[in-house]
Design a protein around this motif. Structure first.
Motif, mmCIF file in Angstrom:
data_model
loop_
_atom_site.group_PDB
_atom_site.id
_atom_site.type_symbol
_atom_site.label_atom_id
_atom_site.label_comp_id
_atom_site.label_asym_id
_atom_site.label_seq_id
_atom_site.Cartn_x
_atom_site.Cartn_y
_atom_site.Cartn_z
ATOM 1 N N LEU A 173 110.134 -66.612 6.557
ATOM 2 C CA LEU A 173 111.601 -66.653 6.650
ATOM 3 C C LEU A 173 112.122 -68.065 6.348
ATOM 4 C CD1 LEU A 173 112.333 -64.502 9.864
ATOM 5 C CD2 LEU A 173 112.060 -63.750 7.511
ATOM 6 N N ALA A 174 111.552 -69.058 7.037
ATOM 7 C CA ALA A 174 112.040 -70.434 6.864
ATOM 8 C C ALA A 174 111.727 -70.946 5.453
ATOM 9 C CB ALA A 174 111.430 -71.345 7.922
ATOM 10 N N SER A 175 110.517 -70.645 4.939
ATOM 11 C CA SER A 175 110.182 -71.126 3.585
ATOM 12 C C SER A 175 111.161 -70.564 2.564
ATOM 13 C CB SER A 175 108.788 -70.686 3.153
ATOM 14 O OG SER A 175 107.899 -70.739 4.199
ATOM 15 N N LEU A 176 111.558 -69.301 2.746
ATOM 16 C CA LEU A 176 112.488 -68.697 1.789
ATOM 17 C C LEU A 176 113.868 -69.338 1.894
ATOM 18 C CD1 LEU A 176 111.076 -65.125 2.152
ATOM 19 C CD2 LEU A 176 111.433 -66.250 -0.059
ATOM 20 N N GLY A 180 115.671 -71.205 -1.084
ATOM 21 C CA GLY A 180 117.034 -70.838 -1.487
ATOM 22 C C GLY A 180 117.931 -72.070 -1.568
ATOM 23 N N ARG A 181 117.791 -72.942 -0.580
ATOM 24 C CA ARG A 181 118.618 -74.153 -0.555
ATOM 25 C C ARG A 181 118.346 -75.002 -1.800
ATOM 26 N NH1 ARG A 181 118.624 -76.524 5.161
ATOM 27 N NH2 ARG A 181 116.402 -76.662 4.803
ATOM 28 N N ALA A 185 120.603 -70.928 -3.837
ATOM 29 C CA ALA A 185 120.842 -69.489 -3.732
ATOM 30 C C ALA A 185 120.911 -69.131 -2.250
ATOM 31 C CB ALA A 185 119.702 -68.728 -4.386
ATOM 32 N N GLU A 186 121.633 -68.058 -1.950
ATOM 33 C CA GLU A 186 121.696 -67.607 -0.556
ATOM 34 C C GLU A 186 120.666 -66.495 -0.366
ATOM 35 O OE1 GLU A 186 125.446 -67.473 1.743
ATOM 36 O OE2 GLU A 186 125.029 -65.327 1.901
ATOM 37 N N VAL A 187 119.827 -66.672 0.639
ATOM 38 C CA VAL A 187 118.795 -65.674 0.915
ATOM 39 C C VAL A 187 119.372 -64.602 1.839
ATOM 40 C CG1 VAL A 187 116.494 -65.301 1.894
ATOM 41 C CG2 VAL A 187 117.005 -67.408 0.691
#
Ligand code: SF4
Length: 342
Positions: A173-176, A180-181, A185-187
């Motif tokens: 979750l955090a890696s994505l 995204g940042r 992009a917004e995950v």
């Protein structure tokens, strides 16, 4: 056009997901886990002209948002031509695509030129080995190149959709979010859903919204909900540093009450809910010579009778199992998510 076309629960007809192919170049375990599939007959697939015509009829009835889906929509040859036809329809204020990104690096600029507004890329993992296991294809590098090409082509508002499955990718979750940042992009994290095609689904594998938030709060500190009045499926949140992300909690907290979405398959069947087992055939009447008024009557009649709240009905079930077993999917491929456009 008179007032909005409302269903039996007062929900407007507004948002159309248009599947352009049932083919996909991945085989994700939560969507296409089998070796063999029954494909839609080629002759049944709507031409771009037919699809654009039907979208125009929908626009007459209030549809102003269209999302191109599949299967994998970029597998449809010359999709830019359809984008250009739809982009010329001034009543569509939002024209978007959801893609797995494999073919995006070479197509992003042409899609932008053709008039596409927004892009969402499905991305479930950042680890090549895991990508291979999850999708049965070795294509993460191409997907990442595709994602990088989106802002370069001039698009803003890129979204990355991640289906979160316990024991598969819930440690990312955090890696994505970090990835995204960096794009930017917004995950959006999507709860694993028991839809057609997810024959191996079980409730144990669902990581619910509450748990995702708890895990992310442990990592980042206090997370603020963003209050919005849209019918978008994602609830959005803000981390202390301002980074935003979304959660689509279709399994544990469905949002059917506001649902203005319907789905048109590549062969012209119109589904009023992700979980609907029957669609309304628009291709047959259209190819049989029905004019715009007859098509409008068919669509209006279908929408006005709509009472679907598929995800809420599923939530109310006690012992929840996959929606359709493999035999049912083989008998009616329209029940597959890759046919219905997810
Ligand atoms: S389950 Fe059906 S009614 Fe509920 S949000 Fe999804 S498509 Fe809409």
């Amino acid at each position: 056009m008179s007032g909005p076309t409302l269903d039996r629960l007062g929900r407007p007809l507004r948002n159309l997901r248009l599947s352009v192919t049932d083919r996909c170049n991945l085989r994700c375990s939560y969507c296409m886990p089998e070796e063999e599939y029954v494909w839609l007959p080629r002759g049944d697939i709507l031409t771009f002209e037919e699809a654009a015509y039907l979208v125009d009829v929908f626009a007459d009835l209030g549809v102003d948002k269209v999302r191109l889906t599949g299967g994998e929509p970029l597998l449809r040859q010359g999709l830019e031509r359809l984008v250009a036809q739809l982009g010329a329809n001034a009543r569509l204020r939002d024209l978007a695509i959801t893609t797995n990104g494999i073919l995006l690096a070479e197509r992003a600029a042409a899609l932008r030129t053709a008039g596409l507004h927004r892009v969402t890329v499905s991305l479930d993992t950042l680890r090549p080995d895991r990508f291979r296991t999850l999708t049965r294809r070795d294509a993460l590098a191409q997907v990442l190149e595709g994602i990088a090409a989106v802002p370069r082509a001039g698009f803003t508002g890129l979204k990355l959709d991640t289906v979160v499955i316990r024991g598969v990718n819930d440690d990312e979750l955090a890696s994505l979010i970090e990835f995204g940042r960096s794009v930017p992009a917004e995950v959006r994290f999507i709860e694993y859903m028991d839809v057609g095609g997810a024959t191996r689904w079980s409730m144990d594998q669902v990581v619910g919204r509450a748990e995702m938030l708890e895990r992310l709060e442990r990592r980042y500190g206090r997370i603020e909900p963003i209050v919005e009045t849209t019918t978008a499926p994602a609830d959005r949140f803000r981390l202390p540093d301002g980074t935003t992300f979304g959660i689509i909690s279709s399994t544990t907290a469905p949002f059917c009450a506001d649902c203005d979405r319907s789905r048109l398959t590549a062969d012209g069947l119109w589904y009023l809910c992700l979980y609907a087992t029957r669609g309304i055939d628009l291709r047959g009447p259209f190819r049989g010579g029905a004019g715009p008024e007859e098509l409008k009557a068919l669509i209006t009649g279908g929408w006005r009778a709509r009472t679907d709240r598929g995800a809420e009905d599923r939530l109310a079930l006690g012992n929840r199992q996959p929606l359709v077993q493999i035999g049912g999917l083989k008998r009616d491929p329209h029940l597959e998510m890759h046919t219905r456009g997810g």
